[in-house]
Motif scaffolding. Structure first.
Motif, PDB file in Angstrom:
ATOM      1  N   SER A 187      51.221  47.972  41.964  1.00  0.00           N
ATOM      2  CA  SER A 187      49.944  47.601  42.589  1.00  0.00           C
ATOM      3  C   SER A 187      48.766  47.819  41.632  1.00  0.00           C
ATOM      4  CB  SER A 187      49.739  48.409  43.863  1.00  0.00           C
ATOM      5  OG  SER A 187      49.687  49.809  43.572  1.00  0.00           O
ATOM      6  N   GLY A 188      48.853  48.777  40.727  1.00  0.00           N
ATOM      7  CA  GLY A 188      47.777  48.997  39.765  1.00  0.00           C
ATOM      8  C   GLY A 188      47.589  47.806  38.855  1.00  0.00           C
ATOM      9  N   ARG A 189      48.740  47.227  38.392  1.00  0.00           N
ATOM     10  CA  ARG A 189      48.633  46.037  37.546  1.00  0.00           C
ATOM     11  C   ARG A 189      48.044  44.875  38.328  1.00  0.00           C
ATOM     12  NH1 ARG A 189      53.923  47.163  35.799  1.00  0.00           N
ATOM     13  NH2 ARG A 189      54.691  45.248  36.801  1.00  0.00           N
ATOM     14  N   ASP A 190      48.437  44.733  39.582  1.00  0.00           N
ATOM     15  CA  ASP A 190      47.913  43.638  40.411  1.00  0.00           C
ATOM     16  C   ASP A 190      46.398  43.746  40.568  1.00  0.00           C
ATOM     17  OD1 ASP A 190      50.450  42.706  40.675  1.00  0.00           O
ATOM     18  OD2 ASP A 190      50.777  43.617  42.648  1.00  0.00           O
ATOM     19  N   LYS A 191      45.913  44.949  40.795  1.00  0.00           N
ATOM     20  CA  LYS A 191      44.465  45.131  40.935  1.00  0.00           C
ATOM     21  C   LYS A 191      43.740  44.785  39.644  1.00  0.00           C
ATOM     22  CE  LYS A 191      44.601  48.723  44.509  1.00  0.00           C
ATOM     23  NZ  LYS A 191      44.282  50.139  44.821  1.00  0.00           N
ATOM     24  N   ARG A 222      40.385  40.961  36.548  1.00  0.00           N
ATOM     25  CA  ARG A 222      40.225  40.056  35.418  1.00  0.00           C
ATOM     26  C   ARG A 222      39.959  38.632  35.893  1.00  0.00           C
ATOM     27  NH1 ARG A 222      41.948  41.883  30.368  1.00  0.00           N
ATOM     28  NH2 ARG A 222      42.834  43.981  30.368  1.00  0.00           N
ATOM     29  N   ARG A 223      40.685  38.208  36.934  1.00  0.00           N
ATOM     30  CA  ARG A 223      40.473  36.855  37.467  1.00  0.00           C
ATOM     31  C   ARG A 223      39.068  36.727  38.060  1.00  0.00           C
ATOM     32  NH1 ARG A 223      45.988  37.241  39.174  1.00  0.00           N
ATOM     33  NH2 ARG A 223      45.273  37.966  41.226  1.00  0.00           N
ATOM     34  N   ASP A 224      38.627  37.756  38.797  1.00  0.00           N
ATOM     35  CA  ASP A 224      37.276  37.722  39.368  1.00  0.00           C
ATOM     36  C   ASP A 224      36.216  37.658  38.266  1.00  0.00           C
ATOM     37  OD1 ASP A 224      38.374  37.838  41.854  1.00  0.00           O
ATOM     38  OD2 ASP A 224      38.061  40.000  42.125  1.00  0.00           O
ATOM     39  N   LEU A 225      36.445  38.445  37.198  1.00  0.00           N
ATOM     40  CA  LEU A 225      35.502  38.427  36.080  1.00  0.00           C
ATOM     41  C   LEU A 225      35.465  37.056  35.424  1.00  0.00           C
ATOM     42  CD1 LEU A 225      33.581  39.921  34.203  1.00  0.00           C
ATOM     43  CD2 LEU A 225      35.564  40.671  32.864  1.00  0.00           C
ATOM     44  N   GLU A 226      36.642  36.447  35.278  1.00  0.00           N
ATOM     45  CA  GLU A 226      36.714  35.117  34.665  1.00  0.00           C
ATOM     46  C   GLU A 226      35.978  34.088  35.518  1.00  0.00           C
ATOM     47  OE1 GLU A 226      37.709  32.423  31.731  1.00  0.00           O
ATOM     48  OE2 GLU A 226      37.887  34.607  31.788  1.00  0.00           O
ATOM     49  N   ARG A 227      36.188  34.154  36.836  1.00  0.00           N
ATOM     50  CA  ARG A 227      35.489  33.220  37.735  1.00  0.00           C
ATOM     51  C   ARG A 227      33.974  33.434  37.673  1.00  0.00           C
ATOM     52  NH1 ARG A 227      40.071  33.967  41.221  1.00  0.00           N
ATOM     53  NH2 ARG A 227      39.040  35.754  42.230  1.00  0.00           N
TER      54      ARG A 227
END
Length: 317
Positions: free
Chosen positions: A205-209, A214-219
């Motif tokens: 779950s840590g990797r998923d978070k 990272r995806r939110d930052l990219e968006r």
């Protein structure tokens, strides 16, 4: 006629006073048969209101004008050499100076009896940006001789190599160390090692978070880029619209100035016609008087001839 002195005087006048004063000097030069001076003065163009207000700044605030011209030289040199640090420093000073000096120019115009609107204030700012970007514009402005608002300056807002946007991080996440099975002596290949007492397995779950962050930052970065691009597009559209409006205004001013010149020529032609008519009338009157005098002289001569003949007949034997 000293054309340079006349030009210096004319460009110190308010725009509404420029054309009548120029026409008076043209008429004076023509009267003095100074064709070259008349042509040179007639070629002087009335400045747009924003250009005139910017000229006031150069004429009355010499120290500030010199500092501003120095900033322009620094900016142009920084763009030539792609000196990112120098460019960023000078750009910050540019924005502060343009805003402050445009306000000062507006205040000077108001003190001169010619207050300016917000639209003209924006054109003053555009003029000052042009002074920074273009050496020729800077020279005209330093002499207080700008005639029109320069085209919107392009280039000082460009990103230099040192300020280029950082590369986007890869969305791939490396496997944490220890995730692969490690062979130990005495163990058969493929067989997992026994779990040590009290040691918990790796938590996924840590990797998923982390990936979600990272995806939110990219968006977010993508959204910012798109927003900035749209803002830039809208600013360019606004600049084009303002340029078109200014061009139309300049054409209207040029047409009005041409009409004024033609009206001036028409008045002179009418005056010349009136004077010629008066001279023709006076000449006609003189001709009539001369003809009358000639007729009277002929009658007197005829009378004298008859009297002489009568006397000759009387004197015959």
């Amino acid at each position: 006629m000293d054309v340079e002195r006349v030009a210096e005087e004319l460009y110190g006048l308010k725009p509404a006073e420029f054309v009548p004063a120029r026409d008076r000097y043209v008429a004076e030069a023509r009267k003095a048969k100074d064709t070259a001076a008349a042509k040179a003065v007639a070629a002087l163009r009335r400045p747009a209101l924003a250009a005139w207000a910017a000229n006031l700044l150069a004429r009355q605030k010499h120290r500030e004008a010199e500092q501003f011209l120095a900033v322009g030289e620094t900016l142009r040199e920084a763009h030539r050499t792609l000196d990112g640090e120098q460019l960023r420093s000078a750009s910050r000073r540019r924005n502060q100076l343009v805003t402050a000096l445009a306000r000062t120019a507006a205040d000077l115009a108001k003190e001169a009896g010619q207050p300016v609107s917000d639209t003209v204030l924006h054109e003053i700012e555009q003029t000052l940006h042009g002074v920074l970007a273009d050496q020729d514009v800077a020279e005209d402005w330093s002499r207080g001789r700008l005639v029109k608002v320069p085209e919107a300056a392009v280039g000082f807002g460009a990103v230099t190599p040192e300020a280029a946007a950082p590369a986007r991080p890869s969305t791939a996440v490396a496997s944490p160390q220890g995730s692969r099975p490690v062979k130990k002596p005495g163990k058969k290949p493929g067989k997992k090692p026994a779990k040590e007492p009290g040691k918990k397995p790796a938590v996924k779950s840590g990797r998923d978070k982390d990936m979600r962050r990272r995806r939110d930052l990219e968006r977010a970065r993508t959204t910012v880029g798109e927003t900035e691009a749209e803002a830039g597009r809208q600013e360019r559209e606004l600049a084009r619209a303002r340029d078109a409006r200014r061009a139309a205004g300049e054409k209207a001013e040029a047409a009005a100035e041409r009409v004024h010149g033609l009206e001036h020529e028409l008045r002179e032609a009418r005056q010349a016609k009136q004077e010629a008519g008066a001279a023709a009338t006076k000449s006609a009157e003189a001709v009539t008087a001369a003809e009358r005098a000639a007729r009277e002289s002929r009658r007197a001569a005829e009378q004298a001839a008859r009297a002489l003949r009568d006397m000759e007949r009387q004197s015959e034997p």
